[in-house]
Write an enzyme that holds these catalytic residues in place. Structure first.
Site, PDB file in Angstrom:
ATOM      1  N   ALA A  69     -42.360 -74.045 -57.969  1.00 30.02           N
ATOM      2  CA  ALA A  69     -42.391 -74.049 -59.430  1.00 30.02           C
ATOM      3  C   ALA A  69     -43.653 -73.306 -59.879  1.00 30.02           C
ATOM      4  CB  ALA A  69     -42.405 -75.482 -59.934  1.00 30.02           C
ATOM      5  N   GLY A 113     -40.753 -76.162 -55.023  1.00 33.86           N
ATOM      6  CA  GLY A 113     -39.482 -75.982 -55.717  1.00 33.86           C
ATOM      7  C   GLY A 113     -38.609 -74.912 -55.082  1.00 33.86           C
ATOM      8  N   GLU A 116     -36.849 -76.684 -52.385  1.00 35.96           N
ATOM      9  CA  GLU A 116     -35.891 -77.589 -53.022  1.00 35.96           C
ATOM     10  C   GLU A 116     -34.684 -76.829 -53.572  1.00 35.96           C
ATOM     11  OE1 GLU A 116     -39.204 -79.235 -55.334  1.00 35.96           O
ATOM     12  OE2 GLU A 116     -38.431 -81.212 -54.775  1.00 35.96           O
ATOM     13  N   GLU A 136     -46.505 -79.735 -52.667  1.00 41.77           N
ATOM     14  CA  GLU A 136     -46.832 -80.351 -53.965  1.00 41.77           C
ATOM     15  C   GLU A 136     -48.027 -81.290 -53.874  1.00 41.77           C
ATOM     16  OE1 GLU A 136     -43.794 -80.053 -52.702  1.00 41.77           O
ATOM     17  OE2 GLU A 136     -42.394 -79.410 -54.263  1.00 41.77           O
TER      18      GLU A 136
HETATM   19  C1  HXC Z   1     -47.435 -69.476 -59.842  1.00 39.00           C
HETATM   20  C2  HXC Z   1     -47.826 -68.279 -57.928  1.00 39.00           C
HETATM   21  C3  HXC Z   1     -47.235 -69.296 -57.135  1.00 39.00           C
HETATM   22  C4  HXC Z   1     -46.723 -70.445 -57.822  1.00 39.00           C
HETATM   23  C5  HXC Z   1     -47.885 -67.728 -55.823  1.00 39.00           C
HETATM   24  N1  HXC Z   1     -48.224 -67.335 -57.068  1.00 39.00           N
HETATM   25  N2  HXC Z   1     -47.291 -68.930 -55.843  1.00 39.00           N
HETATM   26  N3  HXC Z   1     -47.923 -68.379 -59.262  1.00 39.00           N
HETATM   27  N4  HXC Z   1     -46.854 -70.493 -59.162  1.00 39.00           N
HETATM   28  N5  HXC Z   1     -46.100 -71.464 -57.180  1.00 39.00           N
HETATM   29  C6  HXC Z   1     -48.879 -66.094 -57.469  1.00 39.00           C
HETATM   30  C7  HXC Z   1     -50.377 -66.121 -57.124  1.00 39.00           C
HETATM   31  O1  HXC Z   1     -51.096 -66.827 -58.094  1.00 39.00           O
HETATM   32  C8  HXC Z   1     -50.696 -64.640 -57.107  1.00 39.00           C
HETATM   33  O2  HXC Z   1     -50.817 -64.194 -58.426  1.00 39.00           O
HETATM   34  C9  HXC Z   1     -49.412 -64.032 -56.535  1.00 39.00           C
HETATM   35  O3  HXC Z   1     -48.370 -64.999 -56.725  1.00 39.00           O
HETATM   36  C10 HXC Z   1     -49.520 -63.757 -55.047  1.00 39.00           C
HETATM   37  O4  HXC Z   1     -49.950 -64.948 -54.421  1.00 39.00           O
HETATM   38  P1  HXC Z   1     -51.202 -65.012 -53.417  1.00 39.00           P
HETATM   39  O5  HXC Z   1     -51.624 -66.415 -53.330  1.00 39.00           O
HETATM   40  O6  HXC Z   1     -52.226 -63.985 -53.783  1.00 39.00           O
HETATM   41  O7  HXC Z   1     -50.482 -64.548 -52.058  1.00 39.00           O
HETATM   42  P2  HXC Z   1     -50.772 -65.024 -50.575  1.00 39.00           P
HETATM   43  O8  HXC Z   1     -52.235 -65.040 -50.295  1.00 39.00           O
HETATM   44  O9  HXC Z   1     -49.892 -64.172 -49.723  1.00 39.00           O
HETATM   45  O10 HXC Z   1     -50.270 -66.546 -50.506  1.00 39.00           O
HETATM   46  C11 HXC Z   1     -48.926 -66.827 -50.702  1.00 39.00           C
HETATM   47  C12 HXC Z   1     -48.745 -68.373 -50.865  1.00 39.00           C
HETATM   48  C13 HXC Z   1     -49.657 -68.888 -51.995  1.00 39.00           C
HETATM   49  C14 HXC Z   1     -49.071 -69.072 -49.566  1.00 39.00           C
HETATM   50  C15 HXC Z   1     -47.259 -68.590 -51.171  1.00 39.00           C
HETATM   51  O11 HXC Z   1     -49.457 -68.091 -53.149  1.00 39.00           O
HETATM   52  C16 HXC Z   1     -49.413 -70.319 -52.369  1.00 39.00           C
HETATM   53  O12 HXC Z   1     -49.852 -71.241 -51.680  1.00 39.00           O
HETATM   54  N6  HXC Z   1     -48.704 -70.545 -53.492  1.00 39.00           N
HETATM   55  C17 HXC Z   1     -48.487 -71.853 -54.018  1.00 39.00           C
HETATM   56  C18 HXC Z   1     -47.493 -72.614 -53.181  1.00 39.00           C
HETATM   57  C19 HXC Z   1     -47.235 -74.006 -53.758  1.00 39.00           C
HETATM   58  O13 HXC Z   1     -48.148 -74.839 -53.842  1.00 39.00           O
HETATM   59  N7  HXC Z   1     -46.001 -74.259 -54.154  1.00 39.00           N
HETATM   60  C20 HXC Z   1     -45.602 -75.535 -54.718  1.00 39.00           C
HETATM   61  C21 HXC Z   1     -45.723 -75.484 -56.192  1.00 39.00           C
HETATM   62  S1  HXC Z   1     -45.438 -77.040 -56.932  1.00 39.00           S
HETATM   63  P3  HXC Z   1     -52.042 -63.242 -58.867  1.00 39.00           P
HETATM   64  O14 HXC Z   1     -51.836 -63.053 -60.330  1.00 39.00           O
HETATM   65  O15 HXC Z   1     -53.281 -63.948 -58.502  1.00 39.00           O
HETATM   66  O16 HXC Z   1     -51.826 -61.983 -58.050  1.00 39.00           O
HETATM   67  C22 HXC Z   1     -43.811 -77.148 -57.022  1.00 39.00           C
HETATM   68  C23 HXC Z   1     -43.362 -78.372 -57.771  1.00 39.00           C
HETATM   69  C24 HXC Z   1     -41.989 -78.756 -57.358  1.00 39.00           C
HETATM   70  O17 HXC Z   1     -43.053 -76.356 -56.593  1.00 39.00           O
HETATM   71  C25 HXC Z   1     -41.499 -79.907 -58.157  1.00 39.00           C
HETATM   72  C26 HXC Z   1     -40.664 -79.478 -59.271  1.00 39.00           C
HETATM   73  C27 HXC Z   1     -39.871 -78.310 -59.025  1.00 39.00           C
END
Ligand code: HXC
Length: 261
Positions: A69, A113, A116, A136
């Site tokens: 998400a 998400g 999911e 999460e």
């Molecule tokens: C918003 C995101 C994002 C996310 C990545 N980006 N994941 N933006 N929401 N979930 C954006 C980054 O901010 C970045 O933007 C660009 O995508 C590239 O990501 P990087 O981190 O620079 O890439 P990398 O180093 O290759 O790492 C990839 C990654 C990391 C491991 C996937 O981005 C990451 O850990 N993302 C978050 C994963 C996460 O926690 N997901 C769960 C979310 S909570 P910029 O502008 O800086 O270039 C969730 C809730 C579920 O899903 C419940 C309800 C649905």
């Protein structure tokens, strides 16, 4: 219909084709915001209504099916906003109403998400570079789009707890071993294989395909005895269809069946 955050395409060589939906927010690793989920729901419903479509594929990019998400959007949400707007339930669950089979093709990360969403599909075909995780907990929340329910039902409590509580990710090989994914293929072959599987599904009788999906999904929505009851009634109802007569007659007479599409 034009979309900003997804791409749609129709593929296949037969009369009945496959609708392909590609999540497309490349700068944000396909982070799932409200607009994307609204557009995805709209495209899914469109393909589900279209009689020329027999199967749907949902995919992402080579690097990311979806990284979860959209955290940048969620960081400003409060309880009033998420409860008041019925966040997640409002648009993420549209996919549960789709009656045709939906195959997720996952390359790269399927996190939070994203994992999911893949699990909401009927099958997952994974590239060998796929990674599945529920991070999460690392941002102070819990999996909120079915991850705490579907993951243990799919991979068992032990693996699910490990992923949900420690943010341990699974690679494609482990995901296949524990039943999270149906098939693992080299990244450059996975879409081809999914399209071939979809084409196979498109060649079968529409009613039997939809009833199979409904019956299997009943397993996850009910107790074993309720699920078996649903399955038995749907199975009985197949004997009211022309495709049952055609399919069985074709088998007995060693000919190719001509199903209703
Ligand atoms: C918003 C995101 C994002 C996310 C990545 N980006 N994941 N933006 N929401 N979930 C954006 C980054 O901010 C970045 O933007 C660009 O995508 C590239 O990501 P990087 O981190 O620079 O890439 P990398 O180093 O290759 O790492 C990839 C990654 C990391 C491991 C996937 O981005 C990451 O850990 N993302 C978050 C994963 C996460 O926690 N997901 C769960 C979310 S909570 P910029 O502008 O800086 O270039 C969730 C809730 C579920 O899903 C419940 C309800 C649905």
């Amino acid at each position: 219909m034009t979309y900003d955050t997804i791409l749609t395409d129709i593929r296949g060589s037969g009369d009945i084709k496959t609708g392909v939906i590609t999540l497309h927010r490349p700068k944000a690793m396909n982070a799932l915001n409200d607009q994307l989920m609204d557009e995805l729901g709209c495209a899914l419903m469109g393909f589900d209504r279209d009689d020329s479509i027999g199967c749907i594929i949902v995919t992402g990019s080579e690097k990311a099916f979806a990284a979860g998400a959209d955290i940048a959007a969620m960081k400003d949400y409060d309880f009033q906003k998420v409860y008041g707007s019925n966040y997640i339930s409002r648009n993420w669950e549209t996919i549960r109403t789709v009656r045709k089979p939906v195959i997720a093709v996952v390359q790269g990360v399927a996190l939070g998400g994203g994992c999911e969403l893949a699990m909401m599909c009927d099958m997952i075909f994974a590239a060998d570079n796929a990674k599945f995780g529920q991070p999460e907990i690392t941002i102070g929340v819990i999996a909120g789009a079915g991850g705490t329910q579907r993951l243990p039902r799919t991979v068992g409590k032990a693996k699910a707890m490990d992923m949900l509580l420690t943010n341990r990710w699974m690679d494609a090989a482990e995901a296949e071993r524990c039943g999270l994914v149906s098939r693992v293929l080299p990244a450059d072959k996975v879409m081809e294989e999914a399209l071939a599987a979809a084409e196979k599904i498109c060649s079968f009788g529409r009613l039997a395909v939809m009833a199979t999906k409904e019956a299997v999904n009943a397993t996850f929505e009910s107790s074993l005895s309720e699920g078996l009851h649903v399955e038995r009634r749907l199975f009985h109802s197949m004997f009211g269809t022309a495709d049952q007569r055609e399919g069985m007659d074709a088998f007995v007479n060693k000919r190719k069946p001509m199903f209703n599409k």
